[in-house]
Motif scaffolding. Structure first.
Motif, PDB file in Angstrom:
ATOM      1  N   SER A  20       0.812  -1.226   0.000  1.00  0.00           N
ATOM      2  CA  SER A  20       0.000   0.000   0.000  1.00  0.00           C
ATOM      3  C   SER A  20       0.841   1.270   0.000  1.00  0.00           C
ATOM      4  O   SER A  20       0.307   2.371  -0.154  1.00  0.00           O
ATOM      5  CB  SER A  20      -0.942   0.008   1.216  1.00  0.00           C
ATOM      6  OG  SER A  20      -0.211  -0.136   2.417  1.00  0.00           O
ATOM      7  N   GLU A  43      -7.917   3.744   1.989  1.00  0.00           N
ATOM      8  CA  GLU A  43      -8.351   2.946   0.837  1.00  0.00           C
ATOM      9  C   GLU A  43      -7.211   2.099   0.292  1.00  0.00           C
ATOM     10  O   GLU A  43      -7.415   0.948  -0.124  1.00  0.00           O
ATOM     11  CB  GLU A  43      -8.895   3.874  -0.249  1.00  0.00           C
ATOM     12  CG  GLU A  43     -10.213   4.543   0.127  1.00  0.00           C
ATOM     13  CD  GLU A  43     -10.611   5.640  -0.845  1.00  0.00           C
ATOM     14  OE1 GLU A  43      -9.893   5.820  -1.866  1.00  0.00           O
ATOM     15  OE2 GLU A  43     -11.627   6.315  -0.594  1.00  0.00           O
ATOM     16  N   GLU A  46      -6.784  -0.854   2.700  1.00  0.00           N
ATOM     17  CA  GLU A  46      -7.886  -1.801   2.562  1.00  0.00           C
ATOM     18  C   GLU A  46      -7.767  -2.585   1.260  1.00  0.00           C
ATOM     19  O   GLU A  46      -8.045  -3.792   1.220  1.00  0.00           O
ATOM     20  CB  GLU A  46      -9.220  -1.047   2.620  1.00  0.00           C
ATOM     21  CG  GLU A  46      -9.519  -0.462   4.005  1.00  0.00           C
ATOM     22  CD  GLU A  46     -10.742   0.438   4.007  1.00  0.00           C
ATOM     23  OE1 GLU A  46     -11.214   0.805   2.903  1.00  0.00           O
ATOM     24  OE2 GLU A  46     -11.216   0.785   5.114  1.00  0.00           O
ATOM     25  N   ARG A  47      -7.330  -1.900   0.187  1.00  0.00           N
ATOM     26  CA  ARG A  47      -7.161  -2.568  -1.105  1.00  0.00           C
ATOM     27  C   ARG A  47      -6.026  -3.589  -1.040  1.00  0.00           C
ATOM     28  O   ARG A  47      -6.146  -4.718  -1.545  1.00  0.00           O
ATOM     29  CB  ARG A  47      -6.886  -1.534  -2.187  1.00  0.00           C
ATOM     30  CG  ARG A  47      -6.822  -2.110  -3.594  1.00  0.00           C
ATOM     31  CD  ARG A  47      -6.881  -1.025  -4.659  1.00  0.00           C
ATOM     32  NE  ARG A  47      -5.853  -0.012  -4.468  1.00  0.00           N
ATOM     33  CZ  ARG A  47      -6.101   1.240  -4.082  1.00  0.00           C
ATOM     34  NH1 ARG A  47      -7.339   1.634  -3.832  1.00  0.00           N
ATOM     35  NH2 ARG A  47      -5.106   2.110  -3.922  1.00  0.00           N
ATOM     36  N   CYS A  49      -4.966  -5.164   1.660  1.00  0.00           N
ATOM     37  CA  CYS A  49      -5.437  -6.291   2.483  1.00  0.00           C
ATOM     38  C   CYS A  49      -6.266  -7.263   1.649  1.00  0.00           C
ATOM     39  O   CYS A  49      -6.114  -8.487   1.756  1.00  0.00           O
ATOM     40  CB  CYS A  49      -6.253  -5.783   3.666  1.00  0.00           C
ATOM     41  SG  CYS A  49      -5.289  -4.973   4.961  1.00  0.00           S
ATOM     42  N   GLU A  50      -7.139  -6.712   0.829  1.00  0.00           N
ATOM     43  CA  GLU A  50      -8.006  -7.553   0.001  1.00  0.00           C
ATOM     44  C   GLU A  50      -7.183  -8.304  -1.042  1.00  0.00           C
ATOM     45  O   GLU A  50      -7.387  -9.501  -1.267  1.00  0.00           O
ATOM     46  CB  GLU A  50      -9.066  -6.690  -0.678  1.00  0.00           C
ATOM     47  CG  GLU A  50     -10.068  -7.488  -1.496  1.00  0.00           C
ATOM     48  CD  GLU A  50     -11.164  -6.617  -2.082  1.00  0.00           C
ATOM     49  OE1 GLU A  50     -11.962  -7.147  -2.871  1.00  0.00           O
ATOM     50  OE2 GLU A  50     -11.203  -5.416  -1.758  1.00  0.00           O
ATOM     51  N   GLU A  51      -6.244  -7.606  -1.695  1.00  0.00           N
ATOM     52  CA  GLU A  51      -5.439  -8.224  -2.746  1.00  0.00           C
ATOM     53  C   GLU A  51      -4.533  -9.330  -2.196  1.00  0.00           C
ATOM     54  O   GLU A  51      -4.344 -10.369  -2.831  1.00  0.00           O
ATOM     55  CB  GLU A  51      -4.584  -7.164  -3.436  1.00  0.00           C
ATOM     56  CG  GLU A  51      -5.396  -6.178  -4.269  1.00  0.00           C
ATOM     57  CD  GLU A  51      -4.554  -5.026  -4.792  1.00  0.00           C
ATOM     58  OE1 GLU A  51      -3.368  -4.951  -4.391  1.00  0.00           O
ATOM     59  OE2 GLU A  51      -5.067  -4.224  -5.596  1.00  0.00           O
ATOM     60  N   GLY A  53      -5.033 -10.907   0.704  1.00  0.00           N
ATOM     61  CA  GLY A  53      -5.757 -11.849   1.557  1.00  0.00           C
ATOM     62  C   GLY A  53      -5.310 -11.773   2.999  1.00  0.00           C
ATOM     63  O   GLY A  53      -5.279 -12.773   3.720  1.00  0.00           O
ATOM     64  N   TYR A  54      -4.974 -10.558   3.454  1.00  0.00           N
ATOM     65  CA  TYR A  54      -4.478 -10.384   4.825  1.00  0.00           C
ATOM     66  C   TYR A  54      -5.619 -10.576   5.825  1.00  0.00           C
ATOM     67  O   TYR A  54      -6.702 -10.006   5.680  1.00  0.00           O
ATOM     68  CB  TYR A  54      -3.876  -8.990   5.004  1.00  0.00           C
ATOM     69  CG  TYR A  54      -3.395  -8.722   6.421  1.00  0.00           C
ATOM     70  CD1 TYR A  54      -2.201  -9.284   6.872  1.00  0.00           C
ATOM     71  CD2 TYR A  54      -4.129  -7.937   7.297  1.00  0.00           C
ATOM     72  CE1 TYR A  54      -1.744  -9.051   8.165  1.00  0.00           C
ATOM     73  CE2 TYR A  54      -3.684  -7.706   8.590  1.00  0.00           C
ATOM     74  CZ  TYR A  54      -2.499  -8.267   9.016  1.00  0.00           C
ATOM     75  OH  TYR A  54      -2.060  -8.044  10.299  1.00  0.00           O
TER      76      TYR A  54
END
Length: 344
Positions: A20, A43, A46-47, A49-51, A53-54
């Motif tokens: 990030s 943002e 959060e992006r 983490c999603e990418e 898979g955290y």
């Protein structure tokens, strides 16, 4: 987007920071729900983490902070708007402060409520929301033993923190409205298991208002086992076939009132010409029925909001009102009218 260099090992806080483009301290603040991080950085985190898979290691965080960042709630049922609406507001409010809601259903049973509270405590909740002020004798002992903040809702209790309203007074106001329309033959349709102090108080409020007018609620006209719309429909049939068929029917909530209306219509009674029917809570659909419903409007959203505010303040070591008294509002619509000149 995936990053093969990170597989198959567990993704770390440092990995998220690298992806990030921020510091690990910023990542930590975002994950803890801090509102001081700029939107663009939040943002990005959060992006990432999603990418990647955290997944937050809650167990490690709990050990480090002595907080699970979870708040528990036990409600009697989720089948009606009565509890789903305040819970939605409650969840939204605590989520903004980084907490997760753990929810359980007691089915109006104090033993089940105690078991669910025990389970939530085992999961390490930081605070708890309950409904009503009638509970298993050991429940408060368990809560105080764990030293966690707790608030009761829908009833005001001078002994413990609570947010609610005076159920006796609300029922008295509703009954007075019907008395003012000339009604003398009353019935009540509710569900009153032992733990439902709210409805028990309302029955008491109705009886007191009738007694002041020199009337009483006939025992055969008290239906205290109605929980669904069809229960109320069937209850209406029994009341109309009974020895003292009512001209005014007070229901425990708007859902029961709708069922009572269906039962009256099936017996070809006109509302409100032949019979008046009232509800409680003012559900969203109540003003859109064929006969818009006279009811007591309860600020369900504010109950959830005040409960969340109290618990969050307590968790932060801040002062908050121990008791919050809300005042329901009588909403008069076309489901109530003057008593028929010649009751059935």
């Amino acid at each position: 987007m995936s990053d093969k260099s990170l597989l198959p090992g567990r993704v770390s806080l440092e990995d998220v920071a690298k992806r990030s483009g921020v510091s690990t301290a910023t990542v930590s603040r975002v994950l803890n729900g801090s509102t001081t991080v700029k939107a663009a950085r939040r943002e990005a985190v959060e992006r990432a983490c999603e990418e990647l898979g955290y997944v937050i290691n809650r167990a490690a965080r709990t050990l480090a902070s002595r907080r699970s960042m979870t708040i528990g709630a036990v409600v009697p049922t989720l089948a009606t708007e009565t509890f789903s609406r305040p819970l939605a507001t409650f969840q939204q409010k605590i989520h903004q402060s980084g907490y997760t809601l753990l929810l359980a259903n007691s089915d109006f049973d104090p033993d089940t409520e105690l078991k669910e509270v025990n389970k939530l405590v085992e999961y390490g909740i930081d605070a708890l929301m309950l409904v009503g002020n009638s509970h298993h004798p050991r429940l408060w002992e368990r809560i105080e033993q764990q030293n966690i903040p707790c608030i009761q809702t829908f009833s005001v209790d001078q002994r413990y923190p609570s947010v609610g309203y005076d159920n006796e007074q609300a029922a008295g106001e509703l009954t007075a409205h019907l008395l003012g329309l000339g009604h003398q033959r009353f019935a009540v349709i509710v569900g009153t298991p032992p733990s439902n102090d709210r409805v028990s108080d309302r029955i008491s409020g109705t009886r007191q208002a009738l007694a002041k007018a020199g009337l009483e609620l006939a025992e055969e006209n008290l239906v205290n086992s109605a929980f669904t719309m069809n229960d109320a429909r069937q209850a209406m049939f029994r009341l109309l076939d009974g020895p003292t068929p009512p001209t005014a029917v007070i229901c425990g909530n708007d859902l029961l009132a709708f069922g009572a209306m269906r039962g009256a219509a099936e017996r070809y009674l006109r509302i409100p010409n032949d019979i008046s029917i009232t509800g409680f809570n003012d559900y969203e659909y109540s003003e859109h029925l064929e006969h818009p419903l006279t009811t007591m409007r309860v600020e369900l959203d504010r109950i959830g909001e005040h409960a969340a505010d109290y618990l969050l303040a307590a968790l932060n070591g801040e002062e908050a009102p121990r008791q919050t008294l809300l005042k329901p509002e009588l909403i008069v619509r076309s489901s109530t009218g003057s008593a028929p000149r010649r009751p059935r």
